[in-house]
Write an enzyme that holds these catalytic residues in place. Structure first.
Site, PDB file in Angstrom:
ATOM      1  N   ASP A   9       0.876  -1.174   0.000  1.00 27.29           N
ATOM      2  CA  ASP A   9       0.000   0.000   0.000  1.00 27.29           C
ATOM      3  C   ASP A   9       0.917   1.229   0.000  1.00 27.29           C
ATOM      4  O   ASP A   9       2.133   1.098   0.165  1.00 27.29           O
ATOM      5  CB  ASP A   9      -0.897  -0.005   1.254  1.00 27.29           C
ATOM      6  CG  ASP A   9      -1.825   1.202   1.329  1.00 27.29           C
ATOM      7  OD1 ASP A   9      -2.340   1.629   0.282  1.00 27.29           O
ATOM      8  OD2 ASP A   9      -2.016   1.749   2.431  1.00 27.29           O
ATOM      9  N   SER A  10       0.309   2.403  -0.105  1.00 25.53           N
ATOM     10  CA  SER A  10       1.108   3.623  -0.009  1.00 25.53           C
ATOM     11  C   SER A  10       1.589   3.854   1.424  1.00 25.53           C
ATOM     12  O   SER A  10       2.525   4.613   1.642  1.00 25.53           O
ATOM     13  CB  SER A  10       0.253   4.816  -0.446  1.00 25.53           C
ATOM     14  OG  SER A  10      -0.906   4.888   0.355  1.00 25.53           O
ATOM     15  N   CYS A  72      -4.385  -1.594  -1.719  1.00 26.79           N
ATOM     16  CA  CYS A  72      -4.602  -0.157  -1.914  1.00 26.79           C
ATOM     17  C   CYS A  72      -5.624  -0.026  -3.029  1.00 26.79           C
ATOM     18  O   CYS A  72      -5.422  -0.567  -4.131  1.00 26.79           O
ATOM     19  CB  CYS A  72      -3.280   0.488  -2.314  1.00 26.79           C
ATOM     20  SG  CYS A  72      -3.425   2.197  -2.855  1.00 26.79           S
ATOM     21  N   GLU A 152      -3.081   8.037   8.927  1.00 24.40           N
ATOM     22  CA  GLU A 152      -1.622   7.941   9.049  1.00 24.40           C
ATOM     23  C   GLU A 152      -1.155   8.603  10.356  1.00 24.40           C
ATOM     24  O   GLU A 152      -0.206   8.174  10.980  1.00 24.40           O
ATOM     25  CB  GLU A 152      -0.932   8.629   7.863  1.00 24.40           C
ATOM     26  CG  GLU A 152      -0.997   7.851   6.562  1.00 24.40           C
ATOM     27  CD  GLU A 152      -0.031   6.646   6.500  1.00 24.40           C
ATOM     28  OE1 GLU A 152       1.068   6.722   7.066  1.00 24.40           O
ATOM     29  OE2 GLU A 152      -0.421   5.636   5.887  1.00 24.40           O
ATOM     30  N   CYS A 189     -11.115   2.699   0.555  1.00 26.21           N
ATOM     31  CA  CYS A 189      -9.696   3.044   0.740  1.00 26.21           C
ATOM     32  C   CYS A 189      -9.263   2.253   1.953  1.00 26.21           C
ATOM     33  O   CYS A 189      -9.975   2.237   2.972  1.00 26.21           O
ATOM     34  CB  CYS A 189      -9.535   4.545   0.990  1.00 26.21           C
ATOM     35  SG  CYS A 189      -7.854   5.014   1.459  1.00 26.21           S
ATOM     36  N   HIS A 191      -7.186   2.784   4.120  1.00 22.12           N
ATOM     37  CA  HIS A 191      -6.931   3.573   5.331  1.00 22.12           C
ATOM     38  C   HIS A 191      -8.205   3.801   6.158  1.00 22.12           C
ATOM     39  O   HIS A 191      -8.117   4.207   7.309  1.00 22.12           O
ATOM     40  CB  HIS A 191      -6.360   4.950   4.956  1.00 22.12           C
ATOM     41  CG  HIS A 191      -4.889   4.947   4.669  1.00 22.12           C
ATOM     42  ND1 HIS A 191      -4.366   4.459   3.509  1.00 22.12           N
ATOM     43  CD2 HIS A 191      -3.829   5.366   5.413  1.00 22.12           C
ATOM     44  CE1 HIS A 191      -3.041   4.595   3.534  1.00 22.12           C
ATOM     45  NE2 HIS A 191      -2.700   5.138   4.673  1.00 22.12           N
TER      46      HIS A 191
HETATM   47  N1  DGL Z   1      -4.784   3.243   1.120  1.00 22.10           N
HETATM   48  C1  DGL Z   1      -4.881   3.691  -0.215  1.00 22.10           C
HETATM   49  C2  DGL Z   1      -6.189   3.299  -0.875  1.00 22.10           C
HETATM   50  O1  DGL Z   1      -6.746   2.287  -0.511  1.00 22.10           O
HETATM   51  C3  DGL Z   1      -4.339   5.004  -0.649  1.00 22.10           C
HETATM   52  C4  DGL Z   1      -4.253   6.177   0.239  1.00 22.10           C
HETATM   53  C5  DGL Z   1      -3.381   7.214  -0.431  1.00 22.10           C
HETATM   54  O2  DGL Z   1      -2.180   6.968  -0.524  1.00 22.10           O
HETATM   55  O3  DGL Z   1      -3.913   8.234  -0.899  1.00 22.10           O
HETATM   56  O4  DGL Z   1      -6.642   3.939  -1.775  1.00 22.10           O
END
Ligand code: DGL
Length: 272
Positions: A9-10, A72, A152, A189, A191
C-alpha cells in the site's frame, strides 16, 4: 509452498487487509511494504501510481513473494491489469473487486455510496465493478482524501475525526423513508476502516459499512488453494514489514491497524 505473500500500500492502510489475511491464513508468512516516502497515492495521476505500483511490487517479488496483494484501492484501480501482465504467471489480486462483491452482497436496495481517494472515485472503478454484479444498483462516489492523513497520523477517533466524517458523509444519514437514500457505504480506501467509529457516528446505524479486507482475504485463500501455492507450515507464519520512509512512525501507526504491538525496530527501511 512456504514463500511469503507480498502485500503493498502507499502507507499503513493496507495493514487493515494484512490483519484480515492473517486471520484467514494464520500459517502463511507475509511481506508488507508501505511506500510511505511517496504517500499519498490518491492525489497523483494514474500513470504515476501505476509506475509506483510496479516498483513496489518488484521489491516484493525480488524478495521471493509467491503472490502479490495490492492492498490499496487507488493502485488496484489503475495498476491491477498492468501488474498482472507484468508479473505473470505470479498471481496478483487487488481490493476493488472484493470490495464491490461485499457491497453487492450487503446492500438490500442497491443504493450504494463509495468513499475513497480522489483518484479512486474519479476513475469510477467501483461503479463498474458494482454494475457488473448488480446492473440496477445506483452508486454515489465521494472523495474523502483527508481521512488518509488522519489515519496515518493515528487520529482515528475524537472530535477532529468526527468533525471531518460529519463534513464528508453526514448528509448520507437516512432520514424518514427517502427511497433514494443509500443503505450501504463502501470504505473504498484501505486507510478508512480504522475510522469506522467516526464514519458510523456520522452516517448513523441504518447505513451498512463494508470494506474489502475480509473478501480480499477469502479471494487470496481461494487462489492459493487453486494454484497449489498454500503453505504446508503448521506453526504461525512470520510478518516482515518494510517502509520507504519513517519506519518508526510506520511502526507506531501500524500497530493500531494491525492490532499488534510493534517495536520501533520492527519495520525496515527500503529504497525503491
Ligand atoms: N490506502 C490507499 C487506498 O486504498 C491510498 C491512500 C493514499 O495513498 O492516498 O486507496
Amino acid at each position: 509452498m512456504r514463500a511469503p505473500i507480498g502485500v503493498f500500500d502507499s502507507g499503513v492502510g493496507g495493514l487493515t487487509v494484512l490483519a484480515a489475511l492473517r486471520r484467514h491464513l494464520p500459517h502463511e508468512s507475509f511481506l508488507y511494504l508501505g511506500d510511505t516516502a511517496r504517500l499519498p497515492y490518491g492525489t497523483k495521476s494514474a500513470s504515476t501510481v501505476a509506475r509506483y505500483a510496479r516498483q513496489t511490487a518488484r521489491v516484493l517479488v525480488d524478495r521471493g513473494a509467491k503472490l502479490v496483494v495490492i492492498a490499496c484501492n487507488t493502485a488496484s484501480a489503475v495498476a491491477l491489469e498492468d501488474l498482472a501482465v507484468h508479473l505473470a504467471p505470479l498471481p496478483v489480486l487487488g481490493v476493488i473487486e472484493p470490495g464491490a462483491a461485499a457491497a453487492c452482497a450487503a446492500s438490500p436496495t442497491g443504493r450504494i455510496a463509495v468513499i475513497g481517494t480522489d483518484s479512486t472515485i474519479r476513475g469510477g472503478a467501483y461503479e463498474r465493478a458494482i454494475a457488473r454484479r448488480r446492473p440496477e444498483a445506483r452508486v454515489l462516489g465521494r472523495p474523502c482524501p483527508l481521512f488518509v492523513a488522519l489515519a496515518e497520523e493515528g487520529w482515528c477517533e475524537g472530535p477532529i475525526a468526527e468533525a471531518v466524517a460529519q463534513r464528508y458523509v453526514g448528509d448520507l444519514r437516512r432520514t424518514g423513508d427517502d427511497p433514494e437514500a443509500i443503505d450501504c457505504l463502501v470504505l473504498g480506501c484501505t486507510h478508512f476502516p480504522v475510522l469506522r467509529g467516526a464514519i458510523e457516528a456520522a452516517v448513523g446505524p441504518e447505513v451498512i459499512l463494508v470494506d474489502s479486507a475480509e473478501t480480499t482475504a477469502k479471494a487470496v485463500h481461494q487462489v492459493l488453494e487453486r494454484k497449489g501455492l498454500a503453505t504446508d507450515a503448521e506453526g504461525p507464519g512470520d510478518i516482515t514489514l518494510l517502509a520507504t520512509d519513517g519506519p518508526e512512525r510506520f511502526a507506531r501507526a501500524g500497530a493500531r491497524f494491525l492490532g499488534l504491538p510493534l517495536r520501533p525496530g520492527a519495520v525496515s527501511l527500503v529504497d525503491l
